[in-house]
Design an enzyme around this catalytic site. Structure first.
Site, short mmCIF file in Angstrom:
data_model
loop_
_atom_site.label_atom_id
_atom_site.label_comp_id
_atom_site.label_asym_id
_atom_site.label_seq_id
_atom_site.Cartn_x
_atom_site.Cartn_y
_atom_site.Cartn_z
N ASN A 10 -2.82 -6.06 -3.18
CA ASN A 10 -3.19 -4.74 -3.70
C ASN A 10 -2.87 -4.72 -5.19
OD1 ASN A 10 -3.45 -2.03 -4.34
ND2 ASN A 10 -1.60 -1.39 -3.25
N LYS A 12 -3.52 -2.44 -7.34
CA LYS A 12 -3.28 -1.09 -7.88
C LYS A 12 -4.13 -0.88 -9.14
CE LYS A 12 1.24 -1.43 -5.85
NZ LYS A 12 2.49 -0.81 -5.59
N HIS A 99 -2.15 4.42 1.55
CA HIS A 99 -1.04 3.79 0.81
C HIS A 99 -0.04 4.87 0.42
CE1 HIS A 99 1.22 1.70 -2.29
NE2 HIS A 99 0.80 0.58 -1.71
N GLU A 101 1.48 5.46 -2.19
CA GLU A 101 1.25 6.08 -3.50
C GLU A 101 0.16 7.15 -3.42
OE1 GLU A 101 0.70 2.38 -5.62
OE2 GLU A 101 2.81 1.93 -5.30
N GLU A 171 4.76 -0.44 5.55
CA GLU A 171 5.31 -0.55 4.20
C GLU A 171 6.42 0.50 4.02
OE1 GLU A 171 2.45 -2.48 1.26
OE2 GLU A 171 1.88 -0.38 1.35
N GLY A 177 7.64 -2.01 -4.63
CA GLY A 177 7.82 -2.10 -6.07
C GLY A 177 9.26 -1.96 -6.52
N SER A 217 7.76 -5.52 -1.61
CA SER A 217 8.48 -6.57 -2.34
C SER A 217 8.42 -7.93 -1.65
CB SER A 217 9.93 -6.15 -2.61
OG SER A 217 9.95 -4.98 -3.42
C1 PEP Z 1 2.21 -2.33 -2.22
O1 PEP Z 1 1.91 -1.69 -3.20
O2 PEP Z 1 1.53 -2.20 -1.19
C2 PEP Z 1 3.35 -3.23 -2.28
C3 PEP Z 1 3.79 -3.76 -1.18
O3 PEP Z 1 3.90 -3.46 -3.52
P1 PEP Z 1 5.06 -4.53 -3.90
O4 PEP Z 1 4.73 -5.82 -3.22
O5 PEP Z 1 5.05 -4.63 -5.39
O6 PEP Z 1 6.35 -3.95 -3.38
#
Ligand code: PEP
Length: 254
Positions: A10, A12, A99, A101, A171, A177, A217
């Site tokens: 992803n 973003k 997601h 966000e 997630e 992040g 992460s």
């Molecule tokens: C994400 O945005 O779906 C995500 C898992 O980000 P990150 O790997 O940076 O934590």
């Protein structure tokens, strides 16, 4: 049975179109020398890059291409939004829905996400439906209930057949992040719980088949241990998906 491991990046709101094409091309080149019989790689750039990336890597090659969101209507007076019909025409095969966000900054509710999932499925897109608890929900021990409500609301009236085109991504919001990753045991516990919910709602065949990705992460250093858990079937990767070398290393770990 072994489920295919699905690794999706992803991106973003990162990369320009030219940088995105270069990144996808580098990832695609890396895939040519790898055994992908039991894994699938997907890139999920900003909408504006989809067409150029598909032109660069080919529509039916090793690398899948998806979008990060879509509207719940096919068309209309919705300034600034993107239709699932357009995504399909551009050649996208996947779309992320829900997601954290989007839930957090754009107030997307389960009811809305359910409508988006239905709209995306109607166009033949495969949906990556994201679920996961915040830190305060985990600390107050409500994470199982939160995830159950997200599954129930998001998948309302989704048929057994339609479940063939759904990927779930667990997630934990506190791990996205932040550099804080769920331990393999913590992630496995939730993935097993999610598979149990799918089993109760759709039966054993769907539960055994469905891909449940972990996101939060995930990096080359922790991917192998997470991906070796019995109910973790892939990864949704943010930061580490923006470097071809790191993304390919996660694919190697799968
Ligand atoms: C994400 O945005 O779906 C995500 C898992 O980000 P990150 O790997 O940076 O934590």
């Amino acid at each position: 049975m072994t489920r295919k491991k699905i690794i999706a990046g992803n991106w973003k709101m990162f990369t320009t179109v030219s940088a995105g094409v270069a990144l996808a091309t580098e990832i695609n080149m890396g895939l040519q020398t790898r055994d992908l019989s039991n894994k699938k790689a997907i890139v999920i750039p900003p909408y504006t890059h989809i067409h150029a990336i598909i032109n660069a890597v080919g529509a039916n090659g090793n690398l899948g291409v998806g979008a990060q969101n879509c509207h719940q209507q096919k068309e209309g007076a919705y300034t600034g939004e993107i239709s699932p019909v357009t995504l399909k025409e551009m050649g996208a095969s996947y779309v992320i829905i829900g997601h954290s966000e989007r839930r957090q900054y754009f107030n997307e509710t389960e009811e809305l996400l359910n409508a988006k999932i239905k709209a995306a499925l109607a166009e033949g897109l495969t949906v990556i439906y994201c679920i996961g608890e915040t830190l305060s929900q985990r600390e107050s021990d409500t994470h199982f209930a939160v995830i159950e409500a997200q599954i129930k609301g998001g998948l309302e009236d989704i048929s057994t057949e339609e479940m063939n085109n759904i990927i779930l991504a667990y997630e934990p919001v506190w791990a996205i992040g932040t550099g804080k990753v769920a331990s393999p045991a913590q992630a496995q516990e939730i993935h097993q719980f999610i598979r149990g919910l799918i089993n109760a709602k759709y039966g054993n065949a769907v539960a055994k088949n469905i891909c449940i990705q972990y996101g939060g992460s995930m990096k080359p250093e922790n991917a192998a241990e997470l991906l070796s858990q019995p109910d973790i079937d892939g990864g949704l990767i943010g930061g580490a998906a923006l470097k071809a070398e790191q993304f390919l290393a996660i694919i190697d770990a799968a």
